[in-house]
Design a protein around this motif. Structure first.
Motif: not given
Length: 403
Positions: A60-75
């Motif tokens: 998921x790209x961060x709100x300002x348009x650069x950078x991102x996060x990505x989750x791996x695994x079941x919470x």
């Protein structure tokens, strides 16, 4: 935390295949050739996103348009995540390397701080951990955090935190390239590992005049010179020396002719501090010292003290995790103690919210005597550091889920 290493399998999963190692080196070189400044990392963000999506992940790209996060695994039932953080921006300096095919193709832009390596390490760890997750071997969910604008005070971490990147995160870890540490090793330290860093802009004004009659006007050249030399000296007598409060000037601009006393002068520099409490006092102390020196020359001052970042203060348990992970991967001989530096790092903002730690990642080729340093146009790394970084992160993820 040492017990985590002793209880680990003799051969822990999560090492790099030859194919992935080669791919990651190529990925790092591509980033190195196409550096982008803070909050302008669109190509870099797209390249990371594309590779993660090819691995079946949902970044998921961060709100300002650069950078991102990505989750791996079941919470599962709200299990807190371990965040792996990388910074993705470059510096506004020319790449002066001449003997490598991957030197920067962008004028006056270079990955001279190793952020391309940090990014590649977190990407590689994400790809490996995604494979382990598919096999049911990932004990705890992991968040990959690719943060923009680390080099832009007060740091892109503040925007990232505001965007919610730490929601659900129980611990965060990261690495920073260190050209004083041999490749294959990491440097660890409990407590502060970097310093606070702020920016300082000072404008001086006076009526100007003829150099034949400096007594009839405000001599801004002399006033500027005395601020440069006297303000650091004054501060050294007003703050405990152990606080390491240091003002260092990077620019002084004034005057246009040799026989004219100018009407305006500008100075800019940085304020660095080892101690958190002294950092909180620094703005008032610096303002007072500048006004005191300028007042002796009747110069009017406008001071812009720009808050930067506090020190990165490594939490003991998180350092224990990194120690155990490196011990499993490379043995305890691959870990060395490291000193607190005067460099600033916006990773500190994350540690204001959640526990975590940053390790120094050795990137110096063994036996190399060139003395390369960060923020220089000729900075480069031994790319074996990518393998070390990936395997440090993957071991940390596996050990953190099995306390």
């Amino acid at each position: 935390m040492k017990s985590r290493a002793s209880r680990a399998e003799a051969v822990m999963p999560g090492t790099l295949s030859d194919d992935l190692r080669a791919e990651l080196i190529a990925f790092r070189r591509d980033l190195h050739m196409h550096p982008e400044l803070g909050n302008q990392e669109y190509r870099t963000t797209a390249a990371i996103k594309d590779r993660l999506e090819k691995a079946g992940l949902r970044p998921r790209v961060l709100p300002l348009g650069t950078g991102l996060i990505c989750d791996i695994g079941d919470r599962g039932q709200g299990v807190p995540m371990l965040a792996l953080r990388a910074d993705i921006d470059a510096l506004p300096i020319p790449d002066t390397k001449t003997k490598v095919p991957y030197r920067s193709t962008v004028p006056d832009r270079a990955h001279a701080c190793g952020h391309d390596v940090h990014t590649t390490c977190v990407l590689g760890a994400g790809l490996v951990l995604a494979g382990l997750d598919r096999q049911g071997l990932l004990p705890r969910p992991v968040r990959l955090l690719f943060q923009p604008a680390e080099e832009v005070l007060p740091g892109g971490a503040t925007d990232a935190v505001e965007a919610g990147v730490l929601e659900g995160v129980g611990r965060i870890i990261g690495v920073h390239c260190d050209p004083k540490v041999d490749v294959g090793k990491i440097g660890l330290r409990i407590g502060p590992i970097t310093s606070a860093c702020d920016r300082l802009e000072v404008a001086l004004d006076g009526p100007g005049g003829h150099t034949a009659r400096p007594h009839l006007t405000t001599d801004l050249v002399t006033a500027s010179a005395r601020i440069v030399t006297d303000v650091p000296a004054l501060l050294s007598r007003r703050v405990d020396a152990r606080a390491g409060l240091a003002v260092t000037w990077g620019r002084l601009t004034t005057g246009h002719a040799p026989n004219v006393i100018p009407q305006h002068a500008e100075l800019s520099g940085t304020v660095r501090c080892l101690d958190l409490e002294s950092w909180r006092q620094a703005p008032d102390l610096v303002h007072s010292a500048i006004d005191e020196v300028a007042g002796m020359y009747r110069a009017k001052t406008v001071i812009d003290y720009i808050r930067g970042v506090p020190p990165v203060v490594n939490e003991a348990e998180s350092i224990g995790l990194l120690d155990a992970a490196m011990t499993v991967r490379r043995g305890s001989y691959a870990i060395e103690d490291t000193e607190q530096s005067l460099g600033g790092e916006d990773f500190s903002w994350y540690l204001e919210q959640v526990p975590g730690a940053m390790a120094r990642l050795g990137v110096r080729p063994v036996g190399d005597a060139r003395g390369l340093d960060l923020h220089r146009g000729n900075f480069d790394v031994d790319e074996e550091a990518i393998t070390v970084g990936v395997e440090l992160f993957t071991a940390s993820a596996l050990l953190d889920g099995n306390p």
